[in-house]
Design an enzyme around this catalytic site. Structure first.
Site, PDB file in Angstrom:
ATOM      1  N   ARG A   1       0.844  -1.191   0.000  1.00  0.00           N
ATOM      2  CA  ARG A   1       0.000   0.000   0.000  1.00  0.00           C
ATOM      3  C   ARG A   1       0.883   1.246   0.000  1.00  0.00           C
ATOM      4  O   ARG A   1       2.044   1.210   0.417  1.00  0.00           O
ATOM      5  CB  ARG A   1      -0.902   0.017   1.229  1.00  0.00           C
ATOM      6  CG  ARG A   1      -1.836  -1.187   1.344  1.00  0.00           C
ATOM      7  CD  ARG A   1      -2.616  -1.127   2.639  1.00  0.00           C
ATOM      8  NE  ARG A   1      -3.566  -2.222   2.766  1.00  0.00           N
ATOM      9  CZ  ARG A   1      -3.269  -3.417   3.286  1.00  0.00           C
ATOM     10  NH1 ARG A   1      -2.036  -3.649   3.734  1.00  0.00           N
ATOM     11  NH2 ARG A   1      -4.185  -4.356   3.374  1.00  0.00           N
TER      12      ARG A   1
ATOM     13  N   LYS B   1      -1.282  -1.197   7.333  1.00  0.00           N
ATOM     14  CA  LYS B   1      -2.640  -1.552   7.727  1.00  0.00           C
ATOM     15  C   LYS B   1      -2.719  -2.970   8.262  1.00  0.00           C
ATOM     16  O   LYS B   1      -3.460  -3.261   9.199  1.00  0.00           O
ATOM     17  CB  LYS B   1      -3.576  -1.391   6.526  1.00  0.00           C
ATOM     18  CG  LYS B   1      -5.040  -1.602   6.844  1.00  0.00           C
ATOM     19  CD  LYS B   1      -5.901  -1.325   5.627  1.00  0.00           C
ATOM     20  CE  LYS B   1      -7.373  -1.554   5.916  1.00  0.00           C
ATOM     21  NZ  LYS B   1      -8.213  -1.287   4.733  1.00  0.00           N
TER      22      LYS B   1
ATOM     23  N   HIS C   1      -3.468   3.002  -5.208  1.00  0.00           N
ATOM     24  CA  HIS C   1      -3.906   1.693  -4.721  1.00  0.00           C
ATOM     25  C   HIS C   1      -4.149   0.716  -5.868  1.00  0.00           C
ATOM     26  O   HIS C   1      -4.168  -0.499  -5.652  1.00  0.00           O
ATOM     27  CB  HIS C   1      -5.171   1.837  -3.876  1.00  0.00           C
ATOM     28  CG  HIS C   1      -5.404   0.672  -2.950  1.00  0.00           C
ATOM     29  ND1 HIS C   1      -4.594   0.405  -1.865  1.00  0.00           N
ATOM     30  CD2 HIS C   1      -6.344  -0.312  -2.956  1.00  0.00           C
ATOM     31  CE1 HIS C   1      -5.025  -0.670  -1.245  1.00  0.00           C
ATOM     32  NE2 HIS C   1      -6.086  -1.123  -1.882  1.00  0.00           N
TER      33      HIS C   1
ATOM     34  N   ARG D   1      -1.558  -1.996  -6.294  1.00  0.00           N
ATOM     35  CA  ARG D   1      -1.701  -3.177  -5.429  1.00  0.00           C
ATOM     36  C   ARG D   1      -2.639  -4.188  -6.087  1.00  0.00           C
ATOM     37  O   ARG D   1      -2.349  -5.393  -6.128  1.00  0.00           O
ATOM     38  CB  ARG D   1      -2.236  -2.745  -4.065  1.00  0.00           C
ATOM     39  CG  ARG D   1      -2.473  -3.880  -3.068  1.00  0.00           C
ATOM     40  CD  ARG D   1      -2.825  -3.271  -1.717  1.00  0.00           C
ATOM     41  NE  ARG D   1      -3.288  -4.246  -0.745  1.00  0.00           N
ATOM     42  CZ  ARG D   1      -2.496  -4.985   0.005  1.00  0.00           C
ATOM     43  NH1 ARG D   1      -1.186  -4.895  -0.119  1.00  0.00           N
ATOM     44  NH2 ARG D   1      -2.982  -5.828   0.894  1.00  0.00           N
TER      45      ARG D   1
ATOM     46  N   HIS E   1      -2.791 -10.072   3.783  1.00  0.00           N
ATOM     47  CA  HIS E   1      -4.186 -10.270   4.164  1.00  0.00           C
ATOM     48  C   HIS E   1      -4.288 -11.149   5.403  1.00  0.00           C
ATOM     49  O   HIS E   1      -3.412 -11.982   5.655  1.00  0.00           O
ATOM     50  CB  HIS E   1      -4.963 -10.914   3.012  1.00  0.00           C
ATOM     51  CG  HIS E   1      -5.301  -9.943   1.917  1.00  0.00           C
ATOM     52  ND1 HIS E   1      -5.724 -10.339   0.670  1.00  0.00           N
ATOM     53  CD2 HIS E   1      -5.291  -8.587   1.890  1.00  0.00           C
ATOM     54  CE1 HIS E   1      -5.954  -9.275  -0.079  1.00  0.00           C
ATOM     55  NE2 HIS E   1      -5.702  -8.207   0.639  1.00  0.00           N
TER      56      HIS E   1
ATOM     57  N   TYR F   1     -10.023 -10.840  -5.055  1.00  0.00           N
ATOM     58  CA  TYR F   1      -9.369 -11.120  -6.327  1.00  0.00           C
ATOM     59  C   TYR F   1      -9.791 -12.451  -6.954  1.00  0.00           C
ATOM     60  O   TYR F   1      -9.148 -12.922  -7.881  1.00  0.00           O
ATOM     61  CB  TYR F   1      -7.849 -11.120  -6.140  1.00  0.00           C
ATOM     62  CG  TYR F   1      -7.338  -9.807  -5.626  1.00  0.00           C
ATOM     63  CD1 TYR F   1      -7.290  -8.689  -6.455  1.00  0.00           C
ATOM     64  CD2 TYR F   1      -6.920  -9.664  -4.298  1.00  0.00           C
ATOM     65  CE1 TYR F   1      -6.835  -7.472  -5.992  1.00  0.00           C
ATOM     66  CE2 TYR F   1      -6.463  -8.450  -3.820  1.00  0.00           C
ATOM     67  CZ  TYR F   1      -6.413  -7.359  -4.673  1.00  0.00           C
ATOM     68  OH  TYR F   1      -5.962  -6.151  -4.208  1.00  0.00           O
TER      69      TYR F   1
END
Length: 366
Positions: A204, A237, A305, A308, A331, A341
């Site tokens: 990110r 994040k 973004h 990514r 993730h 995805y």
């Protein structure tokens, strides 16, 4: 009502609060937002919750409702109220049934999630609240459970009851040609390295802005994403992870240090070089100022973004397993990766079938 930035005394941590029409913080909302800050939620997350709860308090005020006495039916009114233009919310004008909704379904669901979290927090702290955004049902996993929940397994529990069905949106990506155009439009190595890093690692923008020199292992050709507090407000994040990098990316980093970074004494990889204060960690506003200039130069309406999304899509199309892609992206689970995805176009499906040999030979004839 107003959302206002605050600094937590003694720590310098940024947080947000909601001020009423009397310019005094709305106490229950203020305490909830302070709680989110104390458990390490991102300032951007806290800010979003603050805006969502400001809207909810505005709705309550318009209808003369007390937050402790609102019912599930009122939530439906809140959803309808959110989709009205500002003039319609105040009752100054009547809205036609054909009027376009003011906010998207995704935004409405986000606001409902914020209100639901607020009420769950109040319930945990013993507040007498209604069953707002909650339905009595059995089963389910995750989320907060009341004290002695294990004694009453199988009995009804609280869970969100209101959510709008949102259309599934495919993540936006940057094509190879567009990526090259953006890189070539960068007139400085720092800027080129920044977007090359996003393209190569799928990190990110905030994770890139928080990078320190110690996070880049040139010899091992690895880049580590490390969660930490940063002076520019950038945050990782998700949890920390290490991402392999190509030799070309490491060489670009070395060129950037040699030709532009020079003798700047900073731990941060991305810093102000031509703007003041020189050597200060590069900020989100500075990045988006660069993005706006690159959009003008290239004619491409892109967002950082998207790099990514592009990396994840590229890895999956090239046969990298979803488990590995999930780790590279940081993730929390493979389920998250698959949900975002797990899309295949007809072309992707054909390529996968051909690679598996399904379309190249027949064991039976028709």
């Amino acid at each position: 009502m107003l959302v206002h930035l605050v600094a937590v005394p003694g720590s310098g941590t940024r947080s947000w609060t909601v001020l009423g029409d009397d310019d005094v913080p709305v106490v229950p909302v203020d305490r909830f937002l302070a709680y989110l800050t104390s458990i390490g939620r991102s300032p951007n997350t806290v800010k979003a919750y603050a805006h969502d709860l400001k809207d909810y308090w505005g709705f309550l005020g318009s209808y003369g409702l007390d937050w402790r006495e609102a019912r599930l039916e009122d939530v439906g009114e809140f959803v309808a109220w959110l989709q009205l233009p500002l003039a319609g919310r105040g009752g100054e004008v009547a809205m036609l049934p054909s009027a376009v909704a003011q906010v998207s379904v995704t935004t409405v669901n986000r606001k409902l999630a914020a209100v639901s979290s607020f009420y769950a927090h109040q319930a945990r702290n013993g507040a007498e609240v209604s069953d707002l955004l909650a339905a009595w049902r059995t089963g389910g996993r995750g989320g907060w459970k009341p004290f002695l929940h294990h004694v009453s397994k199988g009995k009804p529990y609280r869970g969100r009851a209101v959510a709008l069905k949102a259309p599934r949106k495919l993540p936006r990506i940057v094509t190879v040609a567009e990526t090259q155009a953006i890189l070539d439009a960068c007139t400085r190595l720092r800027d080129r390295f920044f977007f090359a890093l996003l393209h190569e690692t799928g990190c990110r923008a905030g994770e890139a802005l928080g990078l320190r020199h110690e996070d880049i292992a040139a010899a091992g050709q690895e880049i580590s994403i490390v969660p930490r507090d940063n002076a520019n407000g950038a945050r990782a994040k998700s949890g920390g992870r290490t991402i392999p990098a190509a030799p070309e990316l490491i060489r670009l980093y070395a060129d950037y240090l040699h030709e532009e970074y020079g003798s700047i004494g900073s731990d941060y990889v991305f810093v102000n070089i031509w703007a003041q204060p020189r050597g200060q960690a590069w900020s989100y506003p500075a990045v988006y100022d660069l993005v706006m200039r690159l959009r003008a130069r290239t004619g491409l309406d892109f967002d950082p973004h998207w790099f990514r999304h592009s990396a994840a899509t590229r890895w999956l199309r090239d046969g990298v397993s979803v488990e590995v892609v999930s780790k590279l992206l940081g993730h929390s689970s493979v389920t998250v990766t698959s949900a975002v995805y797990g899309h295949l176009t007809a072309k992707d499906a054909r390529a996968a079938l051909e690679k598996a040999g399904w379309l190249t030979g027949r064991e039976v004839s028709w």
